[in-house]
Design an enzyme around this catalytic site. Structure first.
Site, PDB file in Angstrom:
ATOM      1  N   HIS A 122       0.856  -1.180   0.000  1.00 11.63           N
ATOM      2  CA  HIS A 122       0.000   0.000   0.000  1.00 11.63           C
ATOM      3  C   HIS A 122       0.895   1.234   0.000  1.00 11.63           C
ATOM      4  CE1 HIS A 122      -2.823   2.976   1.725  1.00 11.63           C
ATOM      5  NE2 HIS A 122      -3.805   2.164   1.384  1.00 11.63           N
ATOM      6  N   ASP A 199       2.884  -4.137   8.111  1.00 13.09           N
ATOM      7  CA  ASP A 199       1.626  -3.411   7.905  1.00 13.09           C
ATOM      8  C   ASP A 199       0.501  -4.418   8.103  1.00 13.09           C
ATOM      9  OD1 ASP A 199      -0.703  -2.319   6.898  1.00 13.09           O
ATOM     10  OD2 ASP A 199       0.144  -1.759   4.952  1.00 13.09           O
ATOM     11  N   GLN A 202      -4.722  -5.132   6.983  1.00 14.24           N
ATOM     12  CA  GLN A 202      -5.669  -6.106   6.433  1.00 14.24           C
ATOM     13  C   GLN A 202      -5.589  -7.456   7.141  1.00 14.24           C
ATOM     14  OE1 GLN A 202      -7.934  -5.219   4.380  1.00 14.24           O
ATOM     15  NE2 GLN A 202      -7.118  -3.223   3.770  1.00 14.24           N
ATOM     16  N   LYS A 225     -10.796  -0.387  10.402  1.00 13.57           N
ATOM     17  CA  LYS A 225     -10.903  -1.611   9.604  1.00 13.57           C
ATOM     18  C   LYS A 225     -11.262  -2.822  10.454  1.00 13.57           C
ATOM     19  CE  LYS A 225      -7.514   0.012   6.193  1.00 13.57           C
ATOM     20  NZ  LYS A 225      -8.388   0.251   5.036  1.00 13.57           N
ATOM     21  N   CYS A 365      -4.728   2.467  -3.754  1.00 12.36           N
ATOM     22  CA  CYS A 365      -3.493   2.967  -3.123  1.00 12.36           C
ATOM     23  C   CYS A 365      -2.353   1.971  -3.295  1.00 12.36           C
ATOM     24  CB  CYS A 365      -3.715   3.289  -1.642  1.00 12.36           C
ATOM     25  SG  CYS A 365      -4.811   4.677  -1.355  1.00 12.36           S
TER      26      CYS A 365
END
Length: 411
Positions: A122, A199, A202, A225, A365
């Site tokens: 991302h 990261d 997700q 999220k 993104c």
């Protein structure tokens, strides 16, 4: 097994019509919906406990502080950090990654060092490292992706070496939907005296994350999220690094003593958290953690996998549809990017919206990834535990109707 139909009752927003059709919300990779339990916690704070935290001694301030710092402990337990001092509240994953680049990077990265990322990152896990590399005259190195849509571990072993200072990789790709081999990457990083940054935007909302078991140095994720409010996120960092790092924002709350010409910082975690924090956001995130923990992260992961097992074969069976990322459903999370031959993804998303099906379209993104795949844009459906097989069927039906409309002008 999760009873998604029952859990849907906790989400008021899902019970509405969009373009005269029942809403099918499949944009969960962008943001998830909020259950009543989180909304009620936010309202209770503003209705009953609204006060600034940490410094006040009156009752409202003490209650607000207890709830806010209690949320930090909930997050610690959620990802199994060793101590709450390792849990920093930020505005989200983007801020968390920027803090690492500006604080750890400014102190430890030198000219000639290498920062290793992948083509599937991302923008939030690319641009901070680009800026750091430019400022320090360091080198940004990209790990390849296999033709099947997996991170190329063999290439990672070639790219991560003695010059590597930082390895920063998404736990789960927000386009390809695969779970990356972070355990192997962490081992590779540490074997080369590099730190590992994950990261987790997700991943943390969809599966159990144990930062101690992973032995990761930094882990970042966002509240919105994972059923929490917007504007709140988390940066986990090992104490040994956070103790050596300097804050990147300065002002109230993060100071110990302020003199005319110098100042000293509070202890962890507060030395990084300048100004009045997002108190309501932190409390709301704590409520979201409670909600998800009551369901069970392993249960959420298994249920979403059952949805992927159900919908991917149906999606791939549609003539003219290309699904990106791993083609085996067992290697694919609920993030499913696809295109329909001859149709722009924005047209697809607009047509699906007319059927009440909310998906995202664009570059997500992740422009370097799409350029790497030679694809200008994709549509993306992303599932969460409150989605059902009926939602998946509505998606498939809406795609068939979209194809029919653009081919023949009728539905």
């Amino acid at each position: 097994m999760i009873d998604a139909q029952k859990l849907r009752q906790d989400f008021p927003i899902l019970h509405q019509l969009v373009n005269d059709e029942p809403l099918i919300y499949l944009d969960n990779a962008a943001t998830t919906q909020k259950p009543e339990a989180v909304l009620a916690k936010l309202a209770a704070y503003y209705h009953q406990d609204n006060a600034n935290v940490h410094r006040g001694v009156h009752t409202l301030a003490e209650r607000a502080t207890q709830s806010y710092e209690g949320a930090r402990e909930k997050v610690r337990a959620f990802i199994n950090a060793k101590e709450t001092a390792e849990i920093l509240f930020t505005r989200g994953t983007t801020t968390s990654l920027n803090w690492i680049a500006r604080s750890f990077g400014d102190k430890f990265v030198k000219a000639g060092d290498e920062i290793v990322i992948s083509y599937m990152e991302h923008h939030s896990n690319i641009i901070p490292w680009q800026q750091l590399a430019q400022q320090k005259n360091a080198k940004l190195v990209y790990i390849d992706i296999t033709p099947e849509g997996y991170l190329d571990l063999a290439d990672a072993k070639r790219k991560i070496g003695p010059k590597t200072k930082i390895v920063a990789i998404a736990h789960v790709s927000n386009v390809l939907g695969g779970i990356n081999p972070v355990e192997e990457l962490i081992t590779l990083a540490h074997e080369n005296d590099a730190v590992m940054v994950i990261d987790g935007a997700q991943a943390a909302p969809h599966m159990k994350v144990d930062v101690q078991q992973l032995n990761v140095d930094f882990y970042a994720f966002s509240g919105h999220k994972m059923c929490g409010p917007t504007g709140i996120g988390v940066l986990y960092g090992k104490r040994k690094w956070l103790d050596q790092m300097e804050p990147v924002e300065f002002g109230g709350e993060m100071i110990d003593f302020v003199n005319l010409y110098d100042s000293t910082w509070k202890e962890l975690p507060w030395k990084f958290e300048a100004g009045t924090p997002n108190i309501a956001g932190g409390i709301g995130l704590g409520a979201a953690v409670d909600y998800l923990s009551a369901i069970g992260m392993d249960e959420i992961h298994d249920y979403e996998q059952s949805l992927v097992d159900y919908v991917m074969p149906k999606l791939k069976a549609i003539e003219g549809v290309t699904v990106y990322g791993p083609q085996d459903p067992k290697d694919h999370t609920g993030v499913i990017a696809f295109n329909i031959d001859g149709l722009h993804p924005h047209d697809v998303a607009t047509a699906l919206d007319m059927e009440g099906v909310a998906v995202r379209a664009g570059h997500h993104c992740a422009q370097p990834l799409l350029k790497y795949m030679n694809v200008p844009a994709t549509a993306r459906a992303s599932f969460y535990f409150y989605n059902t097989k009926k939602d998946a069927d509505r998606l498939i039906d809406a795609i068939h109707k979209t194809k029919e409309f653009f081919q023949h002008g009728t539905i």
